[in-house]
Motif scaffolding. Structure first.
Motif, PDB file in Angstrom:
ATOM      1  N   ASN A   1      51.302  55.142  11.835  1.00 20.20           N
ATOM      2  CA  ASN A   1      50.723  55.310  13.145  1.00 20.20           C
ATOM      3  C   ASN A   1      49.078  54.477  12.936  1.00 20.20           C
ATOM      4  OD1 ASN A   1      53.293  55.585  14.914  1.00 20.20           O
ATOM      5  ND2 ASN A   1      52.501  58.029  14.997  1.00 20.20           N
ATOM      6  N   ALA A   2      48.939  55.714  12.624  1.00 23.12           N
ATOM      7  CA  ALA A   2      47.420  55.482  11.954  1.00 23.12           C
ATOM      8  C   ALA A   2      46.757  53.786  10.924  1.00 23.12           C
ATOM      9  CB  ALA A   2      46.554  56.781  11.061  1.00 23.12           C
ATOM     10  N   VAL A   3      47.363  53.822  10.619  1.00 21.39           N
ATOM     11  CA  VAL A   3      47.065  52.285   9.956  1.00 21.39           C
ATOM     12  C   VAL A   3      47.487  51.432  10.721  1.00 21.39           C
ATOM     13  CG1 VAL A   3      48.320  50.020   8.532  1.00 21.39           C
ATOM     14  CG2 VAL A   3      47.891  53.134   7.284  1.00 21.39           C
ATOM     15  N   THR A   4      48.449  51.659  11.823  1.00 18.40           N
ATOM     16  CA  THR A   4      48.669  50.374  13.182  1.00 18.40           C
ATOM     17  C   THR A   4      47.761  50.144  13.886  1.00 18.40           C
ATOM     18  OG1 THR A   4      51.194  51.071  13.056  1.00 18.40           O
ATOM     19  CG2 THR A   4      50.390  50.251  15.018  1.00 18.40           C
ATOM     20  N   VAL A   5      46.713  51.023  13.666  1.00 16.26           N
ATOM     21  CA  VAL A   5      45.704  51.898  15.156  1.00 16.26           C
ATOM     22  C   VAL A   5      44.755  51.233  14.695  1.00 16.26           C
ATOM     23  CG1 VAL A   5      44.157  53.466  16.668  1.00 16.26           C
ATOM     24  CG2 VAL A   5      47.061  53.664  16.701  1.00 16.26           C
ATOM     25  N   ALA A   6      44.357  51.365  13.334  1.00 15.51           N
ATOM     26  CA  ALA A   6      43.249  51.172  12.654  1.00 15.51           C
ATOM     27  C   ALA A   6      43.159  49.092  12.188  1.00 15.51           C
ATOM     28  CB  ALA A   6      42.990  51.259  11.437  1.00 15.51           C
ATOM     29  N   LEU A   7      44.654  48.310  11.992  1.00 19.15           N
ATOM     30  CA  LEU A   7      44.900  46.906  12.219  1.00 19.15           C
ATOM     31  C   LEU A   7      44.491  46.658  13.508  1.00 19.15           C
ATOM     32  CD1 LEU A   7      45.990  44.917  10.134  1.00 19.15           C
ATOM     33  CD2 LEU A   7      48.140  45.295  11.023  1.00 19.15           C
ATOM     34  N   PHE A   8      45.436  46.871  14.180  1.00 19.80           N
ATOM     35  CA  PHE A   8      45.450  46.523  15.667  1.00 19.80           C
ATOM     36  C   PHE A   8      44.064  45.971  16.570  1.00 19.80           C
ATOM     37  CE2 PHE A   8      49.694  46.598  15.483  1.00 19.80           C
ATOM     38  CZ  PHE A   8      50.087  45.168  14.639  1.00 19.80           C
ATOM     39  N   ALA A   9      43.259  47.230  16.268  1.00 22.10           N
ATOM     40  CA  ALA A   9      42.383  48.185  17.033  1.00 22.10           C
ATOM     41  C   ALA A   9      40.951  47.351  16.796  1.00 22.10           C
ATOM     42  CB  ALA A   9      42.149  49.180  17.167  1.00 22.10           C
ATOM     43  N   VAL A  10      40.731  47.327  14.785  1.00 23.40           N
ATOM     44  CA  VAL A  10      39.713  47.598  14.416  1.00 23.40           C
ATOM     45  C   VAL A  10      39.262  46.069  13.703  1.00 23.40           C
ATOM     46  CG1 VAL A  10      37.898  48.205  12.431  1.00 23.40           C
ATOM     47  CG2 VAL A  10      39.117  49.834  13.814  1.00 23.40           C
ATOM     48  N   VAL A  11      40.827  45.299  12.710  1.00 24.15           N
ATOM     49  CA  VAL A  11      40.820  44.557  11.669  1.00 24.15           C
ATOM     50  C   VAL A  11      41.234  43.237  12.616  1.00 24.15           C
ATOM     51  CG1 VAL A  11      42.181  43.450   9.906  1.00 24.15           C
ATOM     52  CG2 VAL A  11      41.772  45.962  10.050  1.00 24.15           C
ATOM     53  N   LEU A  12      41.916  43.612  14.053  1.00 31.52           N
ATOM     54  CA  LEU A  12      42.281  42.232  13.994  1.00 31.52           C
ATOM     55  C   LEU A  12      40.544  41.346  14.885  1.00 31.52           C
ATOM     56  CD1 LEU A  12      43.272  40.349  15.833  1.00 31.52           C
ATOM     57  CD2 LEU A  12      44.316  41.589  17.369  1.00 31.52           C
ATOM     58  N   PRO A  13      39.830  42.602  15.461  1.00 32.65           N
ATOM     59  CA  PRO A  13      39.121  42.220  16.530  1.00 32.65           C
ATOM     60  C   PRO A  13      38.026  41.117  14.964  1.00 32.65           C
ATOM     61  CG  PRO A  13      39.117  44.602  17.360  1.00 32.65           C
ATOM     62  CD  PRO A  13      40.097  44.316  16.349  1.00 32.65           C
ATOM     63  N   MET A  14      37.551  42.018  14.558  1.00 31.90           N
ATOM     64  CA  MET A  14      36.916  41.316  13.004  1.00 31.90           C
ATOM     65  C   MET A  14      36.908  40.041  12.402  1.00 31.90           C
ATOM     66  SD  MET A  14      36.007  44.535  10.331  1.00 31.90           S
ATOM     67  CE  MET A  14      37.435  45.373   9.544  1.00 31.90           C
ATOM     68  N   GLY A  15      38.525  40.410  12.361  1.00 37.52           N
ATOM     69  CA  GLY A  15      39.349  38.676  11.986  1.00 37.52           C
ATOM     70  C   GLY A  15      38.589  37.433  13.446  1.00 37.52           C
ATOM     71  N   MET A  16      38.808  38.075  14.684  1.00 37.34           N
ATOM     72  CA  MET A  16      37.695  37.280  15.552  1.00 37.34           C
ATOM     73  C   MET A  16      37.096  36.767  15.013  1.00 37.34           C
ATOM     74  SD  MET A  16      40.659  35.888  17.417  1.00 37.34           S
ATOM     75  CE  MET A  16      39.993  35.265  17.858  1.00 37.34           C
ATOM     76  N   LEU A  17      35.835  37.220  14.762  1.00 32.25           N
ATOM     77  CA  LEU A  17      34.294  37.476  14.972  1.00 32.25           C
ATOM     78  C   LEU A  17      34.262  36.248  13.922  1.00 32.25           C
ATOM     79  CD1 LEU A  17      32.016  37.790  14.992  1.00 32.25           C
ATOM     80  CD2 LEU A  17      31.812  39.667  13.210  1.00 32.25           C
TER      81      LEU A  17
END
Length: 698
Positions: free
Chosen positions: A212-228
């Protein structure tokens, strides 16, 4: 935050560091100290996944455990090799002043250009705000990181994470065996995400919380950085990164694909891969400045994407090629620039392909392929397909009638497309969006021939998955609209009020306008966040159906104290009993919601005939099944390939586990609510050696 404790937030921060730091170490070594910009931040998680994948392969060959130590060791070795490659390069010592993080990347034919500092600040704030919205959504949906995901596919995800963490087996084919005791037979599952989640589990977290921790980090943090990073490719008046920040906000608010995939099936691995596609596309499009230095990062990025979900390779390749063709038409780069880009990306692709061979060999032995699944697209007309692609529907189990849409976001996308074509001439973005949108429409209406059918088959012929191919470009079109409106509006004001907007203050006013435009996007779409949170709640915090509840946990505690080493527990994988292994390491026979092999099928259909069925008695002895776990309630799931034993194509409880109270060879030893535990009589095993029945495995 809405139920999350400080410990939960610390775990998310730790999971984010896990995803970023190994990759950043390699990228810094390969590219130099001034390389840590949006592109490197977007590439780092996939580079980390690539390191984890290669560690799994190498530890499997060497016969050692996959662990944080082995991942760290390989990371250091790769970073040292990349540093050596950079220092032996003729250009590693550059004369004169070194450009800032984004400056100088314009030497790459399709890369970003330098932008004003004010724009980067606005983009950073916008991206951080998008992360905040996404974190709120996940906090509201989960409540606590320790919450059990109740969906179908997460049964597999949690079990694979637990198996890798407990055994240290992480080579392709080892991560998901049919028999948890013997570790055989080999089966393929794209376990790149699970390898990452297994690392904190090996450090003491339970596998569910770690995943769950990795899931949240991926979707809530990494995805926005990818869009940037993806927005940074836009070369319009220095506002590209801000468009990426606004796109990150749109991504946090959009229901499809992430929240839809978590709600309808818990399709975590595919959702994770799609969330990483924007960053991967951005990094590979921007390549070509220094091919030799970029090679290690690009190889690991591609290998990481493949390890998380193989079809991500197609999603990335399609986006990269479409964007490059569009930008080439608009920019007319020099031939030598294109040659450097081809060397950087094409050379990395060849090496990454070689790295993928071990997984491809195992995958080639799979009995079923994704293309066998029936299409779930709710229309076959051209008008209907165009509406699905453009109106951003909810649909699925959240909206079975397909009546609801994210209309305001869809309108922003349409207006952004007009701006991209007529104002910014962002042909790369437009072509990437168009290619995947047309692909979906062709698939939906049954056109396009074998090529379209084969490609759609890689995504299980599923709208919920295919919609993720064009979604990032929809989100970036929202960003294009925001920055076009802001910069265009300030240009008009500058002409109408030149005294008010003095030239030396123009950059400040432009930055303020861009910030306002991003804020408008957030305000317009913010009411979608509670809907997304409710979708998560229905599978996590307040589930509509329960696979694992208090009765199950009580049974887990009983069996943990009674099952001896080497013994297995007969179970129905659809009822949550697999979490007995996830939490307590007690091996179960059925490791997925449907049968996982011929032995599994026979036991699920005829186990209640153990008194008289010689084959069932033999299987019980071979697998050393001393215990039986039965839950009278289990969710109803589809079983399209199980017609031979489930004529209706639906499955809940196993027919072979019905009526066990009347089986003489079983003794009830525990009951809590709907969950009952039986012990198999010792008489079943008497004479097993004389009959030549030997326990499989060591």
């Amino acid at each position: 935050m809405l139920g999350w404790t400080a410990h939960d937030l610390a775990l998310i921060a730790g999971a984010t560091a896990l995803l970023l730091l190994p990759g950043l170490l390699v990228l810094r070594a390969a590219l130099g100290p001034r390389s840590l910009g949006p592109m490197s931040m977007a590439a780092a998680p996939l580079v980390t996944a690539g390191l984890a994948y290669l560690t799994g392969v190498l530890t499997g060959v060497a016969g050692v455990r996959y662990s944080p130590g082995t991942v760290l060791a390989l990371t250091v070795l790769v970073a040292a090799g990349a540093l050596g490659l950079r220092r032996t390069s003729p250009t590693w010592r550059r004369r004169g002043r070194t450009s800032p993080a984004l400056a100088g990347l314009d030497a790459a034919p399709f890369g970003p250009v330098p932008v004003p500092a004010a724009s980067m600040i606005v983009a950073g704030v916008a991206t951080a705000t998008a992360m905040g919205v996404a974190l709120w959504t996940w906090a509201a949906g989960l409540g606590r990181l320790a919450v059990v995901p109740q969906e179908h596919d997460t049964v597999t995800h949690t079990l694979i994470t637990a198996y890798i963490a407990r055994t240290g087996d992480a080579a392709p084919g080892q991560e998901w065996p049919a028999d948890l005791v013997t570790g055989t037979p080999d089966r393929f599952y794209p376990a790149g995400l699970h390898k990452l989640a297994a690392l904190p589990a090996q450090l003491g977290l339970d596998p569910v919380t770690a995943l769950n921790a990795v899931t949240v980090a991926l979707f809530a943090v990494v995805l926005p950085m990818g869009m940037l990073a993806l927005g940074s490719l836009l070369r319009w008046r220095g506002a590209g990164p801000v468009a990426g920040g606004a796109a990150a906000m749109a991504a946090a608010l959009a229901y499809r694909p992430v929240y839809a995939m978590m709600h309808d099936g818990g399709v975590l691995s595919n959702a994770a891969a799609l969330a990483l596609v924007p960053g991967a596309v951005a990094v590979l499009v921007a390549a070509g400045r220094r091919p030799a230095r970029e090679l290690p990062g690009n190889v690991l990025l591609m290998a990481g994407a493949f390890s998380i979900y193989p079809s991500a390779v197609l999603a990335i390749a399609g986006g990269v090629l479409a964007w490059v063709v569009g930008d080439a038409l608009a920019r007319r780069p020099r031939r030598e620039q294109v040659g450097r880009w081809l060397w950087s990306v094409g050379g990395a692709g060849l090496v990454a392909g070689a790295c993928a061979v071990p997984a491809l060999v195992v995958a080639s032995r799979a009995a079923a392929t994704p293309g066998q699944f029936p299409s779930d697209v709710p229309t076959s007309t051209l008008a209907g397909a165009l509406a699905l692609a453009s109106k951003m529907p909810y649909g699925g189990f959240l909206d079975p009638g397909w009546h609801r849409h994210q209309v305001l976001l869809a309108v922003l996308v349409a207006l952004g497309l007009v701006c991209a074509v007529t104002v910014q001439r962002a042909l790369g973005l437009v072509l990437a969006w168009a290619v995947w949108t047309v692909f979906f429409v062709l698939f939906a209406v049954g056109a396009g021939g074998p090529a379209v059918r084969a490609a759609a088959g890689l995504f299980y012929n599923s709208f919920i998955r295919i919609s993720g191919l064009y979604a990032p470009y929809q989100w970036l079109l929202v960003g294009v609209l925001a920055v076009t409106a802001a910069v265009g509006g300030m240009s008009v004001l500058a002409r109408l009020a030149p005294v008010l907007l003095a030239r030396r203050q123009r950059a400040t006013w432009d930055a303020a306008a861009l910030a306002v435009a991003v804020a408008v996007v957030a305000v317009v779409g913010l009411h979608y966040a509670p809907v997304n949170a409710r979708a998560l709640q229905e599978r996590y915090r307040y589930p509509q159906f329960v696979r694992v509840g208090p009765d199950d946990r009580a049974a887990f505690a009983y069996l943990e104290n009674h099952v001896r080493r080497g013994e297995e527990v007969m179970n129905n994988g659809n009822d949550g009993s697999t979490y007995l292994y996830v939490y307590d390491g007690v091996p179960v026979v059925n490791v997925q919601t449907l049968p996982n092999g011929p032995d599994s099928l026979a036991l699920l259909t005829r186990f209640n005939r153990i008194d008289t069925d010689a084959e069932i008695r033999r299987l019980v002895r071979e697998h050393d099944i001393r215990w039986v776990y039965v839950d009278e309630e289990a969710p109803l799931i589809g079983a399209p390939f199980s017609q031979q034993w489930l004529p209706g194509g639906l499955y809940s409880t196993a027919p072979g586990l019905d009526g066990l109270d009347h089986v003489r060879s079983l003794e009830e030893v525990f009951r809590s609510g709907t969950v009952t535990v039986y012990r198999v009589a010792d008489s079943i095993f008497a004479g097993a050696r004389d009959e030549g029945v030997v326990r499989k495995g060591p």
